[in-house]
Design a protein around this motif. Structure first.
Motif, PDB file in Angstrom:
ATOM      1  N   LEU A  72       0.704  -1.214  -0.005  1.00 49.71           N
ATOM      2  CA  LEU A  72      -0.003  -0.028  -0.053  1.00 49.71           C
ATOM      3  C   LEU A  72       0.737   1.380  -0.174  1.00 49.71           C
ATOM      4  CD1 LEU A  72      -2.789  -0.829   2.609  1.00 49.71           C
ATOM      5  CD2 LEU A  72      -2.740  -1.392   0.059  1.00 49.71           C
ATOM      6  N   LYS A  73       2.144   1.063  -0.067  1.00 51.57           N
ATOM      7  CA  LYS A  73       2.997   2.315  -0.076  1.00 51.57           C
ATOM      8  C   LYS A  73       3.066   2.860  -1.410  1.00 51.57           C
ATOM      9  CE  LYS A  73       6.014   0.052   3.264  1.00 51.57           C
ATOM     10  NZ  LYS A  73       7.110  -0.840   3.714  1.00 51.57           N
ATOM     11  N   THR A  74       2.535   2.332  -2.523  1.00 47.43           N
ATOM     12  CA  THR A  74       2.516   3.001  -3.860  1.00 47.43           C
ATOM     13  C   THR A  74       1.072   3.954  -4.139  1.00 47.43           C
ATOM     14  OG1 THR A  74       2.619   2.725  -6.071  1.00 47.43           O
ATOM     15  CG2 THR A  74       1.612   0.920  -4.759  1.00 47.43           C
ATOM     16  N   ILE A  75       1.262   4.639  -4.944  1.00 47.30           N
ATOM     17  CA  ILE A  75      -0.210   5.142  -5.149  1.00 47.30           C
ATOM     18  C   ILE A  75      -0.260   5.027  -7.042  1.00 47.30           C
ATOM     19  CG2 ILE A  75      -0.058   7.251  -3.715  1.00 47.30           C
ATOM     20  CD1 ILE A  75       1.041   9.178  -5.932  1.00 47.30           C
ATOM     21  N   SER A  76       0.841   4.197  -7.204  1.00 51.94           N
ATOM     22  CA  SER A  76       0.602   3.755  -8.747  1.00 51.94           C
ATOM     23  C   SER A  76      -0.349   2.440  -8.802  1.00 51.94           C
ATOM     24  CB  SER A  76       1.888   3.795  -9.337  1.00 51.94           C
ATOM     25  OG  SER A  76       2.002   3.031 -10.716  1.00 51.94           O
ATOM     26  N   ARG A  77      -1.104   2.351  -9.882  1.00 48.07           N
ATOM     27  CA  ARG A  77      -1.977   0.908 -10.101  1.00 48.07           C
ATOM     28  C   ARG A  77      -0.936  -0.081 -10.750  1.00 48.07           C
ATOM     29  NH1 ARG A  77      -7.595   2.964 -11.907  1.00 48.07           N
ATOM     30  NH2 ARG A  77      -7.585   5.034 -10.464  1.00 48.07           N
ATOM     31  N   GLU A  78       0.087   0.359 -11.251  1.00 48.83           N
ATOM     32  CA  GLU A  78       0.871  -0.640 -11.941  1.00 48.83           C
ATOM     33  C   GLU A  78       2.007  -1.654 -10.897  1.00 48.83           C
ATOM     34  OE1 GLU A  78       1.164   2.836 -13.355  1.00 48.83           O
ATOM     35  OE2 GLU A  78      -0.734   1.959 -14.847  1.00 48.83           O
ATOM     36  N   GLY A  79       1.985  -2.840 -11.241  1.00 51.69           N
ATOM     37  CA  GLY A  79       2.496  -3.710 -10.518  1.00 51.69           C
ATOM     38  C   GLY A  79       2.012  -4.391  -9.370  1.00 51.69           C
ATOM     39  N   LEU A  80       0.923  -3.893  -8.942  1.00 48.36           N
ATOM     40  CA  LEU A  80       0.091  -4.460  -8.017  1.00 48.36           C
ATOM     41  C   LEU A  80      -0.111  -6.010  -8.143  1.00 48.36           C
ATOM     42  CD1 LEU A  80      -1.836  -1.454  -6.682  1.00 48.36           C
ATOM     43  CD2 LEU A  80       0.102  -2.334  -5.559  1.00 48.36           C
ATOM     44  N   GLY A  81      -0.354  -6.422  -9.404  1.00 47.80           N
ATOM     45  CA  GLY A  81      -0.815  -7.755  -9.580  1.00 47.80           C
ATOM     46  C   GLY A  81       0.212  -8.592  -9.075  1.00 47.80           C
TER      47      GLY A  81
END
Length: 197
Positions: A30-39
């Motif tokens: 949850l440290k990211t605000i990017s949607r990419e790579g969360l898969g």
């Protein structure tokens, strides 16, 4: 947001109940605000088992997830929907969903389909060997074996998904009306249009 009309393909026969958002995407992601790579982090704990369904050659990249009751319970993290999308999942079929998860899924273009447990049982069986099809316009889930299951969906959500409208898209669709209103306000109340310089 991409419009959703038909979602066809293999479905992951997951079926587990009470899967919370921490299972969908653990907190360390949850440290990211990017949607990419969360898969990569989606269902990370479950995917540590080499026999997991998500990385199985049969189901890897499947656009449909079949889940159990109360899917998406727990915290309100939008990252759960982002992780599912990045994993390639475009629809989740379950007997029920957490309200917050269902809202986050909808706002990110994921179709949540609510059907009874008997339907889930049949779809789990079919998904082991064959694809499943979801038709949003007709509000049906079908199988190659002539199974046809109807589902309900909020008309507003259906309209938005069919037309690929998120909150920004809905606002932009009213651009002419907003412009006309702003023009009227500027003419009738010019003091509101003055700059602060």
């Amino acid at each position: 947001m991409e419009p959703v009309h038909h979602i066809d393909g293999r479905a992951i026969p997951f079926g587990r109940k009470n899967i919370d958002t921490d299972v969908i995407i653990p907190a360390k992601w949850l440290k990211t605000i990017s949607r990419e790579g969360l898969g990569r982090g989606a269902f990370e704990t479950l995917r540590s088992d080499p026999e997991n369904l998500f990385d199985s050659p049969t189901f890897k990249g499947a656009p449909i997830l079949i889940a159990g009751d109360n899917f998406g319970c727990g915290s309100s993290r939008e990252h759960a929907a982002w992780a599912l999308l990045d994993l390639g999942i475009k629809a989740v079929i379950a007997p029920s969903f957490s309200d917050i998860f269902s809202g986050n899924a909808f706002k990110n273009g994921i179709l949540t389909v609510v059907v009874p447990q008997e339907t889930i049982d049949r779809l789990m069986e079919v998904a082991q060997t064959d694809p499943i099809a979801i038709d949003l316009e007709a509000q049906t889930v079908t199988t190659p074996f002539q199974d046809r299951f109807a589902f309900e969906i909020d008309p507003f959500r259906k309209h938005c998904l069919l037309n690929g409208l998120d909150e920004v898209g809905l606002t932009l669709a009213r651009d002419a009306a907003i412009g006309a209103f702003e023009g009227t306000v500027a003419a009738e109340r010019p003091f509101l249009a003055r700059g602060t310089a």
